[in-house]
Design an enzyme around this catalytic site. Structure first.
Site, mmCIF file in Angstrom:
data_model
loop_
_atom_site.group_PDB
_atom_site.id
_atom_site.type_symbol
_atom_site.label_atom_id
_atom_site.label_comp_id
_atom_site.label_asym_id
_atom_site.label_seq_id
_atom_site.Cartn_x
_atom_site.Cartn_y
_atom_site.Cartn_z
ATOM 1 N N TYR A 108 -29.114 -8.443 66.022
ATOM 2 C CA TYR A 108 -30.470 -8.164 65.551
ATOM 3 C C TYR A 108 -31.398 -7.887 66.731
ATOM 4 O O TYR A 108 -32.216 -6.970 66.689
ATOM 5 C CB TYR A 108 -30.991 -9.324 64.697
ATOM 6 C CG TYR A 108 -30.152 -9.552 63.467
ATOM 7 C CD1 TYR A 108 -30.211 -8.685 62.389
ATOM 8 C CD2 TYR A 108 -29.270 -10.623 63.392
ATOM 9 C CE1 TYR A 108 -29.429 -8.873 61.259
ATOM 10 C CE2 TYR A 108 -28.479 -10.832 62.269
ATOM 11 C CZ TYR A 108 -28.559 -9.947 61.203
ATOM 12 O OH TYR A 108 -27.786 -10.136 60.101
ATOM 13 N N ASN A 131 -30.985 -3.101 53.098
ATOM 14 C CA ASN A 131 -30.184 -1.883 53.015
ATOM 15 C C ASN A 131 -29.504 -1.812 51.655
ATOM 16 O O ASN A 131 -28.811 -2.735 51.248
ATOM 17 C CB ASN A 131 -29.136 -1.890 54.139
ATOM 18 C CG ASN A 131 -28.158 -0.750 54.032
ATOM 19 O OD1 ASN A 131 -28.449 0.298 53.466
ATOM 20 N ND2 ASN A 131 -26.981 -0.955 54.588
ATOM 21 N N CYS A 139 -24.663 -1.907 57.901
ATOM 22 C CA CYS A 139 -25.261 -3.224 58.155
ATOM 23 C C CYS A 139 -24.182 -4.270 58.442
ATOM 24 O O CYS A 139 -24.473 -5.298 59.059
ATOM 25 C CB CYS A 139 -26.160 -3.647 57.005
ATOM 26 S SG CYS A 139 -25.400 -3.609 55.388
ATOM 27 N N HIS A 140 -22.946 -3.994 58.047
ATOM 28 C CA HIS A 140 -21.852 -4.926 58.327
ATOM 29 C C HIS A 140 -21.537 -5.000 59.819
ATOM 30 O O HIS A 140 -20.859 -5.925 60.259
ATOM 31 C CB HIS A 140 -20.594 -4.525 57.537
ATOM 32 C CG HIS A 140 -20.053 -3.184 57.891
ATOM 33 N ND1 HIS A 140 -20.596 -2.010 57.381
ATOM 34 C CD2 HIS A 140 -19.045 -2.801 58.716
ATOM 35 C CE1 HIS A 140 -19.929 -0.976 57.873
ATOM 36 N NE2 HIS A 140 -18.986 -1.437 58.690
ATOM 37 N N GLU A 166 -12.281 -0.952 60.534
ATOM 38 C CA GLU A 166 -12.846 0.055 61.429
ATOM 39 C C GLU A 166 -12.221 0.047 62.818
ATOM 40 O O GLU A 166 -12.345 1.006 63.563
ATOM 41 C CB GLU A 166 -14.362 -0.143 61.571
ATOM 42 C CG GLU A 166 -15.124 0.219 60.324
ATOM 43 C CD GLU A 166 -16.616 0.084 60.482
ATOM 44 O OE1 GLU A 166 -17.328 0.653 59.627
ATOM 45 O OE2 GLU A 166 -17.091 -0.575 61.439
#
Length: 167
Positions: A108, A131, A139-140, A166
């Site tokens: 953040y 979101n 946002c993950h 990912e």
């Protein structure tokens, strides 16, 4: 990214993904909603109707399955258009999220610095939490300063799976 127009037609549907069931919605200007759920789509649908209260909603699970395949299975490099409904600050934060490469994470505080508001980490966290287009606005990929996952609207198990997928 565009603002929410007064009256719009939105197609929405349910489909399976590698991370569970999703509810996805698309306006003529792009994807307007993507959320995950385990067994009950009601909360996701309620959020959609809250965010787009004047829209005419048309259920279309076939389009949802096609989009799910495009997002999660195909190797298409064609960018998807998004139709966002948020404040200027939220749009700024969501754009910063799009700059985090796949397989990488940010905090953040790092996001707050990226948008030129280094003391706004809490406000950035609130914007990340608002979101409405999960996974596509990643946002993950935001974690706590200590390296832990932190929270995630669709559960930390889902977040963990996304981050692993990912890499």
């Amino acid at each position: 990214m565009t603002a929410n127009p007064a009256k719009i037609l939105i197609d929405w549907g349910i489909s399976e993904t590698p991370f569970g069931n999703m509810l996805i919605a698309r306006s003529p200007k792009g994807i307007a909603h993507l959320s995950f759920f385990e067994t009950d789509e009601a909360a996701s649908f309620q959020q959609l109707t809250h965010d787009w209260p004047t829209a005419t909603l048309n259920r279309n699970d076939r389009f949802a399955a096609e989009l799910s395949h495009q997002i999660f299975q195909s190797k298409s490099t064609t960018p998807l258009k998004l139709n966002l409904n948020g404040t200027e600050f939220q749009l700024q934060v969501w754009n910063a999220l799009l700059e985090i490469p796949s397989g990488k994470t940010s905090t953040y505080s790092q996001l707050a610095k990226r948008i030129g508001k280094p003391k706004a980490a809490r406000a950035v966290g609130n914007a990340v939490g608002q979101n409405r287009i999960a996974y596509l606005i990643p946002c993950h990929r935001v974690i706590r300063e200590d390296g832990s996952l932190g929270g995630y609207r669709w559960g930390t198990t889902c977040k963990s799976k996304m981050l692993a997928w990912e890499k």
